[in-house]
Design a protein around this motif. Structure first.
Motif, PDB file in Angstrom:
ATOM      1  N   ASN A 576       0.963  -1.204  -0.009  1.00  0.00           N
ATOM      2  CA  ASN A 576       0.054  -0.115   0.141  1.00  0.00           C
ATOM      3  C   ASN A 576       0.816   1.251  -0.010  1.00  0.00           C
ATOM      4  O   ASN A 576       0.339   2.416  -0.321  1.00  0.00           O
ATOM      5  CB  ASN A 576      -0.902  -0.031   1.225  1.00  0.00           C
ATOM      6  N   ASN A 577       2.139   1.300   0.447  1.00  0.00           N
ATOM      7  CA  ASN A 577       2.983   2.445   0.340  1.00  0.00           C
ATOM      8  C   ASN A 577       3.540   2.596  -0.531  1.00  0.00           C
ATOM      9  O   ASN A 577       4.348   3.666  -0.808  1.00  0.00           O
ATOM     10  CB  ASN A 577       3.941   2.025   1.527  1.00  0.00           C
ATOM     11  N   PHE A 578       3.575   1.825  -1.569  1.00  0.00           N
ATOM     12  CA  PHE A 578       4.096   1.834  -3.166  1.00  0.00           C
ATOM     13  C   PHE A 578       3.466   3.089  -3.704  1.00  0.00           C
ATOM     14  O   PHE A 578       2.325   3.140  -3.943  1.00  0.00           O
ATOM     15  CB  PHE A 578       4.185   0.389  -3.822  1.00  0.00           C
ATOM     16  N   VAL A 615      12.974   2.024  -9.027  1.00  0.00           N
ATOM     17  CA  VAL A 615      12.427   3.230  -8.304  1.00  0.00           C
ATOM     18  C   VAL A 615      12.299   2.997  -6.970  1.00  0.00           C
ATOM     19  O   VAL A 615      12.298   3.979  -6.046  1.00  0.00           O
ATOM     20  CB  VAL A 615      11.341   3.734  -9.058  1.00  0.00           C
ATOM     21  N   THR A 616      11.562   1.695  -6.748  1.00  0.00           N
ATOM     22  CA  THR A 616      11.262   1.415  -5.181  1.00  0.00           C
ATOM     23  C   THR A 616      12.640   1.583  -4.312  1.00  0.00           C
ATOM     24  O   THR A 616      12.569   2.081  -3.213  1.00  0.00           O
ATOM     25  CB  THR A 616      10.635   0.269  -4.747  1.00  0.00           C
ATOM     26  N   GLN A 627      11.362  11.796  -6.638  1.00  0.00           N
ATOM     27  CA  GLN A 627       9.999  11.458  -6.986  1.00  0.00           C
ATOM     28  C   GLN A 627      10.320  10.041  -8.152  1.00  0.00           C
ATOM     29  O   GLN A 627      10.579  10.266  -9.245  1.00  0.00           O
ATOM     30  CB  GLN A 627       9.225  12.413  -7.893  1.00  0.00           C
ATOM     31  N   PRO A 628       9.789   8.758  -7.563  1.00  0.00           N
ATOM     32  CA  PRO A 628       9.910   7.775  -8.425  1.00  0.00           C
ATOM     33  C   PRO A 628       9.011   7.786  -9.746  1.00  0.00           C
ATOM     34  O   PRO A 628       7.910   8.327  -9.625  1.00  0.00           O
ATOM     35  CB  PRO A 628       9.287   6.458  -7.647  1.00  0.00           C
ATOM     36  N   GLY A 649      15.653   5.149 -11.580  1.00  0.00           N
ATOM     37  CA  GLY A 649      16.328   4.505 -10.318  1.00  0.00           C
ATOM     38  C   GLY A 649      17.806   4.752 -10.258  1.00  0.00           C
ATOM     39  O   GLY A 649      18.381   5.692 -10.772  1.00  0.00           O
ATOM     40  N   ASN A 650      18.552   3.632  -9.686  1.00  0.00           N
ATOM     41  CA  ASN A 650      19.957   3.732  -9.398  1.00  0.00           C
ATOM     42  C   ASN A 650      20.712   3.515 -10.647  1.00  0.00           C
ATOM     43  O   ASN A 650      21.801   3.846 -10.649  1.00  0.00           O
ATOM     44  CB  ASN A 650      20.094   2.666  -8.065  1.00  0.00           C
TER      45      ASN A 650
END
Length: 710
Positions: A576-578, A615-616, A627-628, A649-650
């Protein structure tokens, strides 16, 4: 060394016979004065000579009175008679006649030094050796291996001999003339035996040098070959190096006999090169002998060798001939001492090597003794051929050492065979039990492997579009672990079985039991993970659907948008936090493309899930203002359709960028990645649709995957 020994012998003969003089300065020559079979009389060393410094052509006249000239032999000409330019010039005169023993025996004159000489008999020029002229006209004379000049002298007749001698200071040893070393043989009277000797000697010397040099080269190459194929044998390497040193020394010695060599080159070889090579060869040979025999007297021998080296260098500075004799004789004594003192401790190949060396030294000693006692000079082949004994001894030693090593290996192998036979009967029953167990385990492994292959094929061909976004990471991880375990333990069991067979053949029952325990433990692990994989496959089949494998005109914009939303909501349902920002940049003029929708969908789903994961992970770092974002775009090119999936992402490090399309390669932690997703996507795009899949990434900035379809 031969020449020095010959001179010593000649002096002994002269001291016994002496030279007879008649009528004051007239010297009577007799055949009794011949030194050996070569029929030589050293005329320049007899009494009766007169000398006058300078030059006057009239001094060659037969009737000129030279009674007031100084009494001096040609052998006494030295550096004191040279002028400031280093030129020593003068005339020598003497009267001689032959006794009746020369009846029917012709004579000749043989010149034997580097000095330029004009030889006159009874006022007539008989022979010019070199050129006695001044400056650039002067030319010294290379006298080696030259035939004698005959002269029709009759017994009882007095002849006047005049020598115009010109010599120069030695440029390398300025305290002596060039003819210093050969002054004893400056002029000789020889009989017919000389020419009869020198012709076959020349041929024998050339052929003998060629034989010895060729044989030495072959033996040296053979030893070097042995050293290359047996690098662990240090003794063989020492032998090979010794043979090369011997070859170099012998070649230089043969080169020294070349009659066309100049004085300077001969002097350099004689004074510096040859003594150094002889000293190096013999000293090195003794070091090798100490090493091979493992001598206990190393310190004493090293001290003796050091003294010999220093003594040889000092002697060589003053007298080359004496240096050669002292170096050779001293090293021979040390060599004999090493051989005798270590004979009892030596065995096998060592004794054969020592015996060969001693026999060689004895051969040289016998030849030297014969030469001294019988006045016979060995100028042809005997001594040189004896030199071959050294490399032959080394080759024999190497061959015997190989035979000893081979015998030792054969004995050890026989012991192993006997031990294996003794324990063979005890291992038969255990072997049958283990073979049955191995067969059972192999069959189980084969069945598990077949099931896993079938499962993998189903994984590649079928996935559910809606629920696979939730299950991909878990399924991939769960299927990877048991499959890796099964494969790894299968390979380990195969290696253990091969090792077990070797241990059974060798009769090592303890090792066989240990391997059997390892097999049982591995089998239990294979069974556990096989059951685990079976349960995973069962669940995966329930959530999959089979691809039709038929290409259909497809709206790639709609397909990409569908899978982007599906993947996003699937991850949101799981976490839910994604949260991530979704961006699409579709080309509205994109035509329908003929593809297999299910397969291209799986490719897009995999790339999108990877982007969300990237991105997570970066969001977990707590970077302020981050901001992902996941972006999908499409574009129509001139000859292709292009779809891009990008994240911020990285990124992917360059070191592993080339590996990401390899099967089972993943950068995700255990349980979150199988390493199959990108590999399957790559195969679908390239092999299934003839397109291309590329990755572009920058560490810290993000990654972009580019799909091109024709």
């Amino acid at each position: 060394m031969k020449k020095i020994l010959h001179l010593i012998l000649t002096l002994v003969v002269y001291s016994t016979l002496g030279a007879q003089t008649l009528d004051g300065d007239t010297v009577l020559l007799s055949t009794k004065m011949f030194t050996d079979e070569r029929q030589i009389i050293l005329l320049s060393d007899l009494e009766g000579w007169r000398f006058h410094k300078g030059n006057d052509p009239l001094w060659s006249s037969k009737n000129m009175d030279a009674s007031r000239w100084a009494k001096m032999k040609p052998t006494e000409l030295n550096i004191q008679h040279a002028n400031q330019d280093g030129r020593a010039e003068g005339w020598f005169r003497m009267h001689f006649k032959l006794d009746s023993s020369f009846t029917g025996i012709p004579i000749g004159f043989r010149k034997g030094s580097w000095a330029a000489i004009d030889l006159y008999v009874n006022g007539k020029l008989l022979q010019s050796y070199g050129n006695t002229g001044l400056g650039d006209l002067y030319q010294d004379d290379n006298f080696y291996l030259r035939l004698a000049k005959p002269y029709p002298a009759k017994p009882g007749v007095v002849y006047t001999l005049a020598l115009h001698v010109v010599d120069y200071k030695n440029p390398l040893r300025r305290n002596r003339l060039k003819s210093y070393e050969d002054r004893q043989i400056m002029l000789r009277v020889v009989g017919p035996g000389y020419n009869q000797f020198i012709k076959p000697y020349t041929l024998a010397a050339l052929s003998n040098n060629a034989i010895v040099l060729t044989a030495s080269i072959l033996l040296s190459l053979l030893l070097c070959f042995f050293a290359l194929i047996n690098k662990q044998e240090k003794d063989v390497k020492l032998m090979a190096l010794t043979s090369v040193l011997f070859l170099v020394e012998f070649y230089v010695g043969s080169f020294f006999e070349n009659q066309s060599i100049s004085f300077i080159r001969r002097e350099v070889i004689t004074v510096y090169v040859q003594p150094i090579l002889i000293l190096s060869l013999f000293t090195w040979f003794n070091f090798v002998l100490i090493k091979i025999l493992n001598s206990k007297n190393k310190k004493v021998l090293l001290y003796l060798l050091l003294c010999l080296v220093m003594g040889g260098i000092i002697i060589a500075f003053y007298n080359v001939g004496t240096a050669g004799i002292s170096i050779t004789f001293g090293n021979a004594l040390i060599c004999i001492f090493i051989c005798i003192s270590n004979w009892k401790r030596a065995s096998g190949a060592q004794r054969a090597f020592v015996a060969g060396i001693l026999l060689t030294l004895v051969g040289f000693a016998i030849l030297l003794l014969i030469e001294l006692v019988s006045a016979r000079s060995f100028y042809s082949s005997e001594p040189d051929l004896l030199f071959l004994a050294f490399p032959i001894c080394m080759v024999i030693y190497v061959m015997l050492r190989f035979r000893e090593n081979l015998t030792e290996i054969q004995n050890n192998a026989q012991k192993i065979i006997q031990l294996s036979e003794e324990k063979k009967n005890q291992a038969i029953n255990q072997q049958k039990i283990l073979e049955a167990e191995v067969m059972r385990q192999t069959e189980a492994l084969r069945k598990s492997y077949t099931d896993l292959q079938s499962t993998q094929a189903q994984l590649i061909q079928s996935e559910k579009l809606a629920s696979l976004g939730e299950l991909t990471a878990g399924i991939a991880h769960e299927i990877q672990n048991p499959l890796n375990f099964v494969n790894n333990f299968s390979e380990i069991n195969q290696e253990l079985l091969l090792e077990m067979q070797e241990e059974i053949e060798q009769g090592n029952i303890g090792e066989v039991k240990t391997i059997a325990q390892d097999l049982l433990l591995n089998e239990s692990k294979i069974q556990h993970h096989g059951q685990r994989a079976a349960s995973i496959v069962k669940g995966m089949l329930e959530h999959s659907r089979t691809s039709t494998g038929v290409k259909e005109p497809t709206d790639l914009n709609a397909l990409a948008d569908e899978y982007l939303r599906l993947a996003y909501h699937g991850l949101r349902a799981k976490d839910n936090n994604f949260n991530a920002k979704l961006e699409t940049h579709f080309d509205l003029d994109l035509p329908l493309v003929s593809v297999i929708p299910q397969d291209i969908g799986r490719v897009l789903l995999n790339l999108i899930n990877n982007a969300f994961y990237a991105v997570t992970e970066k969001a977990k770092q707590g970077i302020e203002g981050y901001q992902p974002t996941v972006t999908i775009s499409s574009q129509k090119l001139e000859n292709a359709i292009e779809i891009r999936v990008r994240d911020n992402g990285n990124g992917i490090p360059e070191a592993i960028r080339d590996k990401i399309f390899q099967p089972f390669f993943t950068t995700k932690p255990t349980g979150q990645g199988t390493g199959l997703g990108l590999s399957l996507a790559y195969d679908i795009v390239t092999k299934g649709h003839g397109g291309s899949l590329e990755v572009r990434s920058e560490v810290g900035e993000g990654t972009e995957f580019v799909i091109r379809l024709a």
